[in-house]
Enzyme design. Structure first.
Site, PDB file in Angstrom:
ATOM      1  N   HIS A 206       1.699 -13.487   3.682  1.00  0.00           N
ATOM      2  CA  HIS A 206       3.072 -13.179   4.105  1.00  0.00           C
ATOM      3  C   HIS A 206       3.304 -13.695   5.518  1.00  0.00           C
ATOM      4  CE1 HIS A 206       0.687  -9.941   5.903  1.00  0.00           C
ATOM      5  NE2 HIS A 206       1.661  -9.789   6.795  1.00  0.00           N
ATOM      6  N   ASP A 208       5.313 -12.424   9.146  1.00  0.00           N
ATOM      7  CA  ASP A 208       5.827 -11.183   9.728  1.00  0.00           C
ATOM      8  C   ASP A 208       7.308 -11.365  10.063  1.00  0.00           C
ATOM      9  OD1 ASP A 208       3.324 -10.079   9.504  1.00  0.00           O
ATOM     10  OD2 ASP A 208       2.763 -10.420  11.597  1.00  0.00           O
ATOM     11  N   HIS A 263      -0.087 -15.635   6.828  1.00  0.00           N
ATOM     12  CA  HIS A 263      -1.457 -15.141   6.974  1.00  0.00           C
ATOM     13  C   HIS A 263      -1.763 -14.117   5.889  1.00  0.00           C
ATOM     14  CE1 HIS A 263       1.273 -12.579   9.273  1.00  0.00           C
ATOM     15  NE2 HIS A 263       0.401 -11.589   9.183  1.00  0.00           N
ATOM     16  N   ARG A 273     -13.016  -3.142   7.687  1.00  0.00           N
ATOM     17  CA  ARG A 273     -12.221  -3.804   8.723  1.00  0.00           C
ATOM     18  C   ARG A 273     -11.150  -2.812   9.164  1.00  0.00           C
ATOM     19  NH1 ARG A 273     -10.113  -8.902  10.667  1.00  0.00           N
ATOM     20  NH2 ARG A 273      -7.858  -8.694  10.889  1.00  0.00           N
TER      21      ARG A 273
HETATM   22  C1  GA4 Z   1       4.975  -7.445   6.815  1.00  0.00           C
HETATM   23  C2  GA4 Z   1       4.654  -7.151   8.293  1.00  0.00           C
HETATM   24  C3  GA4 Z   1       4.467  -5.651   8.574  1.00  0.00           C
HETATM   25  O1  GA4 Z   1       3.190  -5.242   8.127  1.00  0.00           O
HETATM   26  C4  GA4 Z   1       5.557  -4.796   7.888  1.00  0.00           C
HETATM   27  C5  GA4 Z   1       5.443  -5.031   6.389  1.00  0.00           C
HETATM   28  C6  GA4 Z   1       6.375  -4.232   5.465  1.00  0.00           C
HETATM   29  C7  GA4 Z   1       5.688  -2.982   4.892  1.00  0.00           C
HETATM   30  O2  GA4 Z   1       4.488  -2.981   4.707  1.00  0.00           O
HETATM   31  O3  GA4 Z   1       6.438  -2.039   4.606  1.00  0.00           O
HETATM   32  C8  GA4 Z   1       6.828  -5.216   4.355  1.00  0.00           C
HETATM   33  C9  GA4 Z   1       6.384  -6.644   4.843  1.00  0.00           C
HETATM   34  C10 GA4 Z   1       6.002  -6.434   6.304  1.00  0.00           C
HETATM   35  C11 GA4 Z   1       7.514  -7.684   4.675  1.00  0.00           C
HETATM   36  C12 GA4 Z   1       8.361  -7.534   3.381  1.00  0.00           C
HETATM   37  C13 GA4 Z   1       8.481  -6.092   2.900  1.00  0.00           C
HETATM   38  C14 GA4 Z   1       8.321  -5.170   4.093  1.00  0.00           C
HETATM   39  C15 GA4 Z   1       6.287  -4.977   2.945  1.00  0.00           C
HETATM   40  C16 GA4 Z   1       7.236  -5.774   2.114  1.00  0.00           C
HETATM   41  C17 GA4 Z   1       6.990  -6.183   0.870  1.00  0.00           C
HETATM   42  C18 GA4 Z   1       5.440  -3.352   8.320  1.00  0.00           C
HETATM   43  C19 GA4 Z   1       6.905  -5.392   8.132  1.00  0.00           C
HETATM   44  O4  GA4 Z   1       7.664  -5.132   9.034  1.00  0.00           O
HETATM   45  O5  GA4 Z   1       7.171  -6.349   7.166  1.00  0.00           O
END
Ligand code: GA4
Length: 330
Positions: A206, A208, A263, A273
């Site tokens: 994904h 960020d 990443h 981890r």
């Molecule tokens: C990816 C980056 C962060 O960990 C996060 C994730 C969020 C979650 O885990 O709730 C998201 C992911 C993240 C992006 C798309 C959506 C939202 C899971 C998901 C499938 C906390 C964020 O801000 O976006």
């Protein structure tokens, strides 16, 4: 999933594993924050990788160790107890599932909302309990130092890009209303991988969403980044340093000049981890669009203007690996 039963650090640092990734990426830029002209290297790293390591960051080792220990103590509670603080929606305790659209991984985590500079207790009821007092104080001190570090790095980015004011990016995450998040991850050793050559997803690929992510992990491998040509490489863990990711919002502000890095984390057969990630995001109503200052003569804007709130609405409907910026492209 292996459950940590006793709250001790030893439990998550198992003996040296008999196998490590075949090789680590050797080309990762390292930005020494104590060096005055590190901005050029940093801009180059954001353009080429969207990812780099920072050293001499000034965050006290003791603070990092304190928060890591508190996180481990939480993850060592019984599964039943932890489940009382979940499922993460989006904040709280989560195990195996990520987001609400079918993504899964070999991990458990805490997602904590940051409200006007400190951790919001309503994002995890556990934090309201008297036994969580030392956890709360470590969290708040850690968040404060992450805001400072993120802001310092964002100012160096502006310096390297030769744009003014120097706080053009940092003010977005330093705003009292900024929508920032802290994520504590625990990837337990995965017994299915022991003695085998296979792999398993800890956290799927994904990018960020925010401007910047500041990641610290223990010395267990697993983090992988995707290079420009699509090759995946393993990042050598370094518990003394922080890793910085460029996020989607910064890719937009720089009109694609900085890369939001793809990443993922691979599960490990032998070692736990533990990672702690600060995501510096904009205030909910912030309008995001390429900065006119950064558009060269005749250069077209790659993205239409949208608000962070609009982005988030779409993000929470997406799968982890989706390209969330596509819908905002011109
Ligand atoms: C990816 C980056 C962060 O960990 C996060 C994730 C969020 C979650 O885990 O709730 C998201 C992911 C993240 C992006 C798309 C959506 C939202 C899971 C998901 C499938 C906390 C964020 O801000 O976006």
């Amino acid at each position: 999933m292996a459950v940590l039963t006793k709250p001790s650090l030893e439990q998550v640092s198992l003996p040296t594993p008999p196998h490590r990734p075949r090789s680590y990426f050797s080309g990762l830029p390292v930005v020494d924050l104590s060096v005055t002209d590190s901005d050029a290297l940093l801009v180059n790293a954001c353009e080429e990788f969207g990812f780099f390591k920072v050293t001499n960051h000034g965050v006290p080792k003791e603070l990092i160790a304190r928060l890591e220990e508190e996180a481990i103590k939480f993850f060592s509670l019984s599964q039943m107890e932890k489940e009382r603080y979940g499922p993460a929606n989006p904040f709280g305790y989560g195990s195996r599932t990520i987001g609400g659209n079918g993504d899964v991984g070999w991990l458990e985590y805490l997602l904590l909302e940051i409200n006007s500079e400190s951790i919001s207790h309503s994002s995890l009821d556990f934090l309201k309990e008297p036994r969580a007092r030392s956890f709360c104080s470590a969290l708040n001190e850690y968040v404060e130092s992450m805001r400072k570090l993120a802001s310092e790095v964002l100012e160096l980015m502006a310096k390297g890009l030769r744009i003014e004011p120097r706080n053009i990016f940092s003010k977005v995450v330093m705003d009292e209303e900024s929508d920032s998040v802290l994520r504590l991850n625990h990837y337990p050793p995965c017994p299915l991988l022991q003695g085998l050559n296979g792999s398993m997803t800890g956290l799927g690929e994904h990018t960020d969403p925010q401007l910047i992510s500041v990641l610290r992990s223990n010395n267990t491998s697993g983090l992988e980044i995707s290079l420009r040509d699509g090759t995946w490489v393993s990042v050598l863990p370094d518990a003394e340093s922080f890793f910085i990711n460029v996020g989607d919002s910064l890719q937009v502000l720089t009109n694609g000049r900085f890369r939001s890095v793809k990443h993922r984390v691979a599960a490990n057969g032998y070692e736990s981890r533990v990672s702690m990630v600060y995501f510096g995001g904009p205030p909910s109503g912030e309008r995001l669009a390429p900065l006119p200052l950064l558009l060269g003569e005749g250069e077209q804007s790659m993205y239409r203007e949208f608000t962070w709130c609009e982005y988030k609405r779409c993000a929470y409907k997406s799968r982890l690996s989706d390209n969330r910026l596509q819908q905002f492209e011109m």
